[in-house]
Design an enzyme around this catalytic site. Sequence first.
Site, PDB file in Angstrom:
ATOM      1  N   ASP A 150       0.645  -1.172   0.152  1.00 50.57           N
ATOM      2  CA  ASP A 150       0.225  -0.102   0.122  1.00 50.57           C
ATOM      3  C   ASP A 150       0.800   1.323   0.229  1.00 50.57           C
ATOM      4  OD1 ASP A 150      -2.590   1.289   0.397  1.00 50.57           O
ATOM      5  OD2 ASP A 150      -1.980   2.075   2.352  1.00 50.57           O
ATOM      6  N   GLU A 209       1.326  -0.534  -4.977  1.00 48.86           N
ATOM      7  CA  GLU A 209       0.157   0.527  -5.454  1.00 48.86           C
ATOM      8  C   GLU A 209       1.144   1.824  -5.389  1.00 48.86           C
ATOM      9  OE1 GLU A 209      -3.041   3.397  -3.919  1.00 48.86           O
ATOM     10  OE2 GLU A 209      -1.670   2.523  -2.468  1.00 48.86           O
TER      11      GLU A 209
END
EC number: 2.4.1.18
Length: 720
Positions: A399, A452
């Site tokens: 993330d 990401e």
Amino acid sequence: MNQNRVQRLQRAEDGDPFSFLGPHAQGDETLVRAWLPGADAVDLLSSDGSPLGRMHCSDPDGLFELPLPQAQRYCLRIHWPSGVQETEDPYAFGPLLGDTDLYLFAEGNHRQLWRCLGAAPVEHEGVAGVRFAVWAPNARRVSVVGNFNSWDGRRHPMRLRYPAGVWELFIPRLQPGECYKYEILGPHGVLPLRADPMAQATEMPPATASKVPQGEAFAWQDQQWMSEREQRHAPQAPLAIYELHAGSWQWQDDRTPDWDELAERLIPYVQDLGFTHIELMPIMEHPFGGSWGYQPLSMFAPTARLGSPQRFAAFVDRCHRAGIGVILDWVPGHFPNDAHGLAEFDGTALYEYAHPFEGFHPDWNTCIYNLGRTEVHGFMLASALYWLREYHVDGLRVDAVASMLYRDYSREAGQWIPNRHGGRENLEAIEFLQHLNEVVRSEVPGALVIAEESTAWPGVSRPVQQGGLGFSHKWNMGWMNDSLSYIQQDPLYRLHHHHQITFGLHYAFSERFILPISHDEVVHGKRSLLGRMPGDRWQQFANLRLFLALMWSHPGKKLLFMGCEFGQWREWNHDQQLDWYLLQYPEHAAAQALLRELNRLYREEPALHRLDDQDSGFQWLIGDDARNSVFAWLRKGGEGSAPLLVVHNFTPQVLDGYRIGVPHAGRWQVLLNTDERRWSGSGAGTQGELHSEQTAAHGQSDSLNLQLPPLGALILRPAH
């Protein structure tokens, strides 16, 4: 000397309890000391249970002593006001951790850190119990507390292993399932009780204690999947990911399901839709459910909200046996500042940077991991390996990589600290990500590590040896933003935004991309995927079908968030299950059925997945017809596979006589028409088979004369 030590023990300030408590040679005798505040009396027993004598209460605060004629194994029989307890003396045992473990930890390269830090049921020197170990180098004293000692920090102070800064203690006869925390005397006083950073199990939130994990290993039955995984994850293999929030996908009797109940419903559903993998939003334990797991504190513990760690392992095992991979979202960039957590863990900035310009994240009010510190680097590396090894997880989606890469991320001028070269790159985070990807590649072959990453950082999925970050894939955030912006336009104005579809194909092969329509795109006022579509109800569903066809026919692997597959109208809410009742309506059921068909074609047609990351797998035919908002291209799968012709009409008009050049003469078969009546379309557009004509077009000697469906897509293949 005794009085001074007793006072320090009474105030819970003794950082070296083993030098005073337990057995110590004293002349020809062995003096046994036990510090048991609150005990009425203590008897000393031999290892066979025979009495050795009642210990003398040499200080009313709780110091008991008894000399023995010689060193021997012994037990304590403690008379508490509430009852009698028999146990070995924690202070009669030698050190727990080996020098190699401590060295590798300090070096930041202990690949199985969870096996030496945290709590673990063990047998130590022939006695069963629980070993505790925690890193707190600046603490003056650390104690293990729990129900087993009335949460009294005086009872079980730990041994410091210098210079690693690790505190350890073996508590005999303690059982799995016990709740515990650490009481830490920092440089400036006693801190709020801390949960174990290495805990492998926790209490159910909002309770915050750690739990001693079960000792037995899970009996895995996914050997076939694991043996095939590397092949399934090859760049040329299909990868279609269904992203979900486990707690709000589908409820069981108006409540969040546990892992077993989720498996019963989710696995058949994902199999039926044809996804190859699921991706779970973070399931590492987190204090605030509203963070959706993206502010985790227990980087080694599956959330107790869904059941025990053993049940999570069983869930992964069942997915694998059903042919479904499991990817976890993983957050190595930041953590919340809850009082029981990692922030100033030992009274100093330990896991985080000390300076707020480096250690505080302004977007999320969280702390930023100091990955330049070797122990923190190793802690996060071990967390990644833990999920991949211990739970057979198939991949990690990392993330917020962009927030890790840049020191000035979301910061104004003058509010960030440059790196040692004066630049904005976070060199420590870059080194960590490269090391992570290299270690995973060598130690867990076939596992995916997906970034990401929302900027134009070069080489995110390029090998480290070639100067890249080494990720297996990168989310294509540019495609996501451009394509969603385009599809939201009224068809009348799409001709002015034609570049938003064509631009992404200039860089589509610069990385190994995943095309993501994730949870972030259906929350916070952005509207659901269906809710973004312009026009009346019919046009909205037609646009949804067209968008899904665009996504599945575009180069790049696929990721779709739950609910998008059947056209949920409202935004996702983590406190409610999906609106499954919508499937009683034909348009919603048809959208789901179309998605099922797209996944089938994607898996079965090599041209749609085999050369996803190579420009040789894609060829423009029509990219300049902005007036009609039409795009056409060829997808190719290399030797031995047929090319596919893909055509998209982003206007609500039926376009008759639309000629498109093709590389093969003869019969062509329509594999998909998103406007067919079975998808709740109007029934327009070419269907079935047709023959090419010897009319040159688009650089091809032959061409097809097509009817393009309104707000529709066609996928065709040579019929021979």
